[in-house]
Design a protein around this motif. Structure first.
Motif, mmCIF file in Angstrom:
data_model
loop_
_atom_site.group_PDB
_atom_site.id
_atom_site.type_symbol
_atom_site.label_atom_id
_atom_site.label_comp_id
_atom_site.label_asym_id
_atom_site.label_seq_id
_atom_site.Cartn_x
_atom_site.Cartn_y
_atom_site.Cartn_z
ATOM 1 N N GLY A 14 0.813 -1.218 0.000
ATOM 2 C CA GLY A 14 0.000 0.000 0.000
ATOM 3 C C GLY A 14 0.840 1.258 0.000
ATOM 4 O O GLY A 14 1.628 1.488 -0.901
ATOM 5 N N ASP A 45 -8.047 -3.946 1.983
ATOM 6 C CA ASP A 45 -7.553 -3.636 0.647
ATOM 7 C C ASP A 45 -8.667 -3.097 -0.233
ATOM 8 O O ASP A 45 -9.582 -3.829 -0.602
ATOM 9 N N ASP A 46 -8.584 -1.832 -0.581
ATOM 10 C CA ASP A 46 -9.609 -1.221 -1.433
ATOM 11 C C ASP A 46 -9.541 -1.727 -2.867
ATOM 12 O O ASP A 46 -10.560 -1.933 -3.515
ATOM 13 N N SER A 47 -8.341 -1.940 -3.382
ATOM 14 C CA SER A 47 -8.194 -2.312 -4.789
ATOM 15 C C SER A 47 -8.276 -3.816 -5.038
ATOM 16 O O SER A 47 -8.560 -4.248 -6.141
ATOM 17 N N GLY A 48 -7.978 -4.622 -4.021
ATOM 18 C CA GLY A 48 -8.008 -6.064 -4.173
ATOM 19 C C GLY A 48 -6.669 -6.688 -4.506
ATOM 20 O O GLY A 48 -6.504 -7.896 -4.428
ATOM 21 N N SER A 49 -5.662 -5.878 -4.882
ATOM 22 C CA SER A 49 -4.370 -6.442 -5.291
ATOM 23 C C SER A 49 -3.614 -7.069 -4.124
ATOM 24 O O SER A 49 -2.969 -8.110 -4.286
ATOM 25 N N ASN A 50 -3.660 -6.453 -2.950
ATOM 26 C CA ASN A 50 -2.975 -7.031 -1.790
ATOM 27 C C ASN A 50 -3.622 -8.356 -1.389
ATOM 28 O O ASN A 50 -2.933 -9.348 -1.156
ATOM 29 N N LYS A 52 -5.386 -10.435 -3.175
ATOM 30 C CA LYS A 52 -5.146 -11.455 -4.192
ATOM 31 C C LYS A 52 -3.735 -12.022 -4.072
ATOM 32 O O LYS A 52 -3.542 -13.231 -4.156
#
Length: 64
Positions: A14, A45-50, A52
């Motif tokens: 982040g 995680d707002d974006s989802g990348s972490n 995942k």
């Protein structure tokens, strides 16, 4: 020290800008080196990348 349960977060991802996959792999390596019966990783995680990256790393890991 007797630790039976540990709650962790993905520090370094982040705002610090470290690659989530690398942070997940390093955390997994530390958990394997210092086994604790129960551990939880809280990933906000707002974006989802972490999430995942951690999901892929830990779902594919062996804990032998």
């Amino acid at each position: 020290m007797n630790i039976n349960h540990l709650i962790l977060t993905p520090f370094g991802c982040g705002s610090c800008g470290n690659p989530p996959q690398l942070v997940a792999e390093m955390l997994l390596k530390a958990i394997k080196a210092f086994p604790i019966p129960t551990f939880e990783i809280c990933v906000l995680d707002d974006s989802g990348s972490n999430f995942k990256a951690f999901e892929e790393c830990f779902n594919n890991a062996s804990y032998d």
